[in-house]
Design a protein around this motif. Structure first.
Motif, PDB file in Angstrom:
ATOM      1  N   GLU A  75       0.835  -1.201   0.000  1.00 45.72           N
ATOM      2  CA  GLU A  75       0.000   0.000   0.000  1.00 45.72           C
ATOM      3  C   GLU A  75       0.873   1.255   0.000  1.00 45.72           C
ATOM      4  N   GLY A  76       1.909   1.256   0.834  1.00 42.01           N
ATOM      5  CA  GLY A  76       2.814   2.395   0.860  1.00 42.01           C
ATOM      6  C   GLY A  76       3.546   2.583  -0.454  1.00 42.01           C
ATOM      7  N   LEU A 268      11.888   3.858  -0.120  1.00 41.35           N
ATOM      8  CA  LEU A 268      10.620   4.482  -0.512  1.00 41.35           C
ATOM      9  C   LEU A 268      10.126   5.428   0.586  1.00 41.35           C
ATOM     10  N   TYR A 269      10.299   5.029   1.818  1.00 40.58           N
ATOM     11  CA  TYR A 269       9.949   5.899   2.956  1.00 40.58           C
ATOM     12  C   TYR A 269      10.800   7.165   2.931  1.00 40.58           C
ATOM     13  N   ALA A 270      12.103   7.003   2.709  1.00 42.31           N
ATOM     14  CA  ALA A 270      12.991   8.165   2.626  1.00 42.31           C
ATOM     15  C   ALA A 270      12.563   9.087   1.491  1.00 42.31           C
ATOM     16  N   GLU A 271      12.168   8.502   0.368  1.00 44.33           N
ATOM     17  CA  GLU A 271      11.721   9.309  -0.765  1.00 44.33           C
ATOM     18  C   GLU A 271      10.479  10.117  -0.422  1.00 44.33           C
ATOM     19  N   ALA A 284      18.340  10.801   7.030  1.00 33.92           N
ATOM     20  CA  ALA A 284      18.661   9.984   8.201  1.00 33.92           C
ATOM     21  C   ALA A 284      18.335   8.520   7.945  1.00 33.92           C
ATOM     22  N   VAL A 285      17.218   8.255   7.246  1.00 36.19           N
ATOM     23  CA  VAL A 285      16.872   6.871   6.909  1.00 36.19           C
ATOM     24  C   VAL A 285      17.916   6.284   5.967  1.00 36.19           C
TER      25      VAL A 285
END
Length: 367
Positions: A75-76, A268-271, A284-285
């Motif tokens: 989903e993310g 993907l979270y960092a993006e 940081a990620v």
């Protein structure tokens, strides 16, 4: 799985049909192009239903099946492609806090942590979000015709052609009898920083010891085996040269495909963080998790998206997604220069499908 396949179709064709029901009329099988808005809604609705309905873990007899956290992670990923950064951040933070996924980080010296991820003896570990389960070993496997004459326990595939296409070609004198069709470029090799252990795990170069089926002791790698001087090593190397990892005829390898792993999710979270203006959090990620796992310090790229693009290219080399990173970032002209055409951002629909639909399915522009 319906969401997974609709998402892959969206990435490839942009506006493929949405199929949510089993067709029962053989004369009415054709479906029209959808819209991306409708596709994203259908995909996300299915993933949210899966998250609500799937278990958090399976028992050993169902190892490899998607869990609720597989659905949540996808989903993310879909939210990133949709450029819904707040939704992506919320989903990824839920996965990080509650799923149990993590980077494989077993060696404090950080010398072997990355190679652990692709070790056939370490399948379905905590870094694996979605992993294609391959069978083996079977006594009569053939890469092209598996299980035709008897009823072995069936899996999605009994092996992967990865070894057939990636390993050094027999025609050039390399052992193993493979094709060697895909060779790393100098551009990719140059993307790795000095001292990045991911280079040695991902790529064979002159001076390395080469391993394949039947060559468990290794032989000197010959740069002449490849048109670029390099061959793909990821999923290979000494750890994966064991006969149990290969079909008896050497055509197939049984090491599972890590389709979506936690390091990919972290990037993907960092993006999403960087695209939301939270550049220090995104960096940081990248620096403190993905790069720290392999013993590297801060990224050599100062700009947030440059650092992100660099890290995805070296961390995920030869894994699913590079092409779709290029298209969603709009960097085709940068990567391919004058060879690039805007039409390449999408695949052409097969003409046979357009013909079968009597024109109901419309071709993408430029084809």
């Amino acid at each position: 799985m319906r969401a997974f396949n609709h998402f892959l179709a969206l990435q490839m064709w942009g506006t493929p049909p949405i199929a949510t029901k089993v067709a029962t009329n053989i004369n009415a099988l054709a479906l029209p192009n959808s819209t991306q808005a409708d596709l994203y809604k259908a995909i996300l609705d299915d993933l949210k239903d899966a998250f609500a309905g799937l278990p958090a873990v399976w028992d050993a007899s169902d190892t490899g099946r998607a869990t609720k956290w597989t659905a949540r992670a996808f989903e993310g990923k879909v939210d990133v492609w949709k450029k819904d950064w707040p939704a992506a951040i919320a989903v990824f933070e839920d996965v990080r806090a509650n799923s149990g996924y993590g980077l494989m980080n077993e060696n404090a010296a950080k010398k072997d942590n990355f190679e652990d991820v692709f070790d056939y003896k370490k399948e379905n570990e905590k870094e694996s979000i979605f992993e294609i389960q391959y069978g083996g070993p079977q006594s009569d496997d053939n890469l092209w015709v598996f299980d035709d004459t008897h009823s072995e326990a069936f899996k999605a595939s009994q092996g992967t052609a990865r070894v057939w296409y990636w390993n050094a070609p027999n025609g050039a004198g390399a052992p193993g009898g493979h094709m060697g069709w895909y060779s790393p470029t100098q551009s990719l090799v140059d993307e790795f920083e000095p001292g990045d252990p991911r280079l040695a795990v991902s790529i064979y170069k002159a001076g390395d010891t080469y391993y394949t089926n039947g060559v468990t002791d290794g032989v000197p790698y010959d740069a002449g085996w490849s048109s670029t001087g390099y061959m793909i090593r990821k999923y290979g190397g000494v750890r994966n040269a064991a006969s149990a990892n290969y079909a008896p005829n050497g055509q197939a390898r049984f090491n599972n495909k890590r389709y979506f792993r936690y390091a990919d999710l972290l990037l993907l979270y960092a993006e999403a963080l960087i695209q939301s203006g939270r550049i220090p959090d995104g960096m940081a990620v990248i620096n403190n998790e993905v790069r720290a796992r392999v013993g590297l310090g801060a990224s050599p790229k100062a700009a947030g998206m440059e650092a992100l693009m660099h890290e995805r290219r070296v961390e995920l080399a030869f894994e699913p997604g590079r092409w779709f990173d290029i298209t969603r970032w709009g960097i085709g002209p940068t990567v391919f220069g004058s060879k690039w055409k805007e039409a390449f951002n999408l695949f052409p629909f097969p003409q046979s499908e357009i013909t079968r639909s009597n024109g109901l399915l419309k071709q993408n522009n430029g084809y």
